[in-house]
Design an enzyme around this catalytic site. Structure first.
Site, short mmCIF file in Angstrom:
data_model
loop_
_atom_site.label_atom_id
_atom_site.label_comp_id
_atom_site.label_asym_id
_atom_site.label_seq_id
_atom_site.Cartn_x
_atom_site.Cartn_y
_atom_site.Cartn_z
N ARG A 15 -1.39 2.35 14.11
CA ARG A 15 -2.04 1.40 15.00
C ARG A 15 -1.50 -0.01 14.76
NH1 ARG A 15 -8.15 2.97 13.47
NH2 ARG A 15 -7.09 3.31 11.47
N LYS A 75 -6.16 -2.01 9.46
CA LYS A 75 -6.70 -1.58 8.17
C LYS A 75 -6.67 -2.70 7.14
CE LYS A 75 -8.16 1.80 7.29
NZ LYS A 75 -9.59 2.18 7.39
N TYR A 94 -10.54 -4.07 9.76
CA TYR A 94 -11.46 -3.18 9.06
C TYR A 94 -11.26 -3.40 7.57
CZ TYR A 94 -12.34 -0.53 13.36
OH TYR A 94 -12.71 -0.15 14.62
N HIS A 96 -14.13 -2.27 4.88
CA HIS A 96 -14.83 -1.22 4.13
C HIS A 96 -14.88 -1.57 2.63
CE1 HIS A 96 -14.95 1.30 7.69
NE2 HIS A 96 -13.65 1.14 7.85
N GLU A 118 -16.12 -3.67 11.03
CA GLU A 118 -17.17 -2.65 10.95
C GLU A 118 -18.57 -3.21 10.74
OE1 GLU A 118 -15.75 -3.03 6.66
OE2 GLU A 118 -14.81 -3.01 8.66
N ASP A 270 -14.25 6.49 4.57
CA ASP A 270 -13.95 5.05 4.47
C ASP A 270 -15.01 4.30 3.67
OD1 ASP A 270 -11.54 4.65 5.74
OD2 ASP A 270 -12.40 4.48 7.73
#
Length: 372
Positions: A15, A75, A94, A96, A118, A270
């Site tokens: 991505r 990410k 993101y 996490h 998120e 995740d």
């Protein structure tokens, strides 16, 4: 503002943070965008397409991080990327952080302004930047689960939907949110017998209204999970506690009691995972076996369908990226409490309570850190 889009370096992550149409929107508002060479190739987007949209092409990640006021990626930073972040630089991705103490420490040390997709919220209380990837991961979970049930993959050697005269597989889905409901949609469509387990009576009612009697819904207790898992061919874990580490709902003992060749797909990996036996895997080596049960625990599942995922992600991230670029991070975050909920780390301080609690770190309210 100068916005940088580095190439993702997580294993088999294809991505990209911005698509050309998003770049064009930013450029038309007077911002500069620099995209690392080849960053979009995994999603079928060429450097020429980015140039035509108004972006400059950077030769390396070092160039991108050194010159950009805001980094937009998919990410979390891995490896050498972490050292490239600098004080007051915006990181929009993101993250996490709850299950990752090392990353949390690195971001705190960097002094960067770290906004996690998120944990951005909406007026309805949903997680709009997580939702499209949850949709993708939920649908993918059934596909990969069906694949792992094949004998050569270590599975039971059964077809998910069965055939006339042979019963379908039993699929159990833990969690009835976005990922869970999308998993149910695909599993039912493939002909499986599907049960969703959740602690929210409202979620169970919603699912019952959506799918009718084709879907079995059960209120979650430890006894229910234990019984359902023991009889399942495929268990999909989708439970999410926003910003926090996912509770381990299926113990190692429960996994040991499952059928030989059964499969678990941990969509929640995740955030730490739903299964005690889970550990993070990659698209390069997606599975492992514990007590004859196949585990699929890839932490970036949507990266395998990079084009679909990238476009779906940009649909929801672009308005927030525009706000951050147009107003600067302080004003954008002070103006919008829903975007502000995405601020996890700022100026060396943890501004999301769930992350502070997970790592026993001091917590500061975002508004106080930002002087809103």
């Amino acid at each position: 503002m100068r916005i940088g889009v580095p190439k993702e370096i997580k294993v088999h992550e294809y991505r990209v943070g911005l698509i050309p149409s998003s770049v064009r929107e930013l450029v038309q508002r007077g911002h500069e965008v620099v995209v690392e060479a080849g960053a979009g190739l995994g999603a079928g987007l060429s450097d020429d397409q980015y140039r035509q949209a108004g972006a400059a092409i950077g030769a390396s990640a070092e160039d991108i991080y050194a010159s950009a006021d805001m980094i937009v990626k998919v990410k979390e930073p891995v490896g050498a990327e972490r050292a490239l972040l600098r004080k007051e630089q915006i990181l929009f991705a993101y993250l996490h952080l709850a299950p990752d103490k090392d990353l949390t420490a690195a971001l705190l040390e960097s002094g960067a302004v770290c906004i996690a997709y998120e944990t951005v919220t909406s007026p309805a209380g949903t997680l709009p930047l997580l939702m499209p990837m949850s949709e993708v991961a939920g649908r993918m979970a059934v596909h990969v689960g069906a694949y792992c049930l094949e004998k050569e993959r270590g599975g039971r050697g059964i077809l998910l939907g069965g055939v006339p005269g042979v019963p379908p597989s039993d699929v159990v889905i833990l969690g009835g949110g976005t990922a869970g409901s999308n998993a149910a949609l695909i599993a039912l469509g493939m002909g499986a017998t599907v049960t969703v387990i959740d602690r929210s009576a409202e979620a169970l009612r919603r699912l019952s209204a959506q799918f009718g009697t084709r879907l079995r819904t059960i209120f979650s207790t430890r006894d229910v999970i234990e019984h359902a898992v023991a009889g399942a061919d495929l268990v999909i874990g989708t439970v999410l506690v926003p910003g926090s580490k996912t509770p381990s709902l299926v113990s190692a003992e429960m996994v040991k009691g499952m059928k030989a060749g059964a499969v678990v797909v941990d969509v929640a990996i995740d955030q730490g995972g739903c299964f005690e036996t889970s550990r993070v895997t990659t698209h390069a080596e997606p599975t492992f076996i514990v007590d004859e049960v196949v585990h699929y625990c890839v932490a970036n599942m949507p990266g395998a369908v990079a084009r679909t995922s990238t476009f779906a992600l940009n649909n929801v991230t672009l308005p927030f990226a525009l706000a951050l670029a147009d107003k600067g991070y302080r004003q954008a975050l002070c103006d919008d409490p829903f975007l502000r909920a995405g601020l996890n780390i700022c100026a060396g301080k943890v501004t999301l309570e769930a992350v502070a609690s997970a790592h026993d770190l001091p917590y500061r309210e975002a508004q106080n850190v930002l002087n809103c």
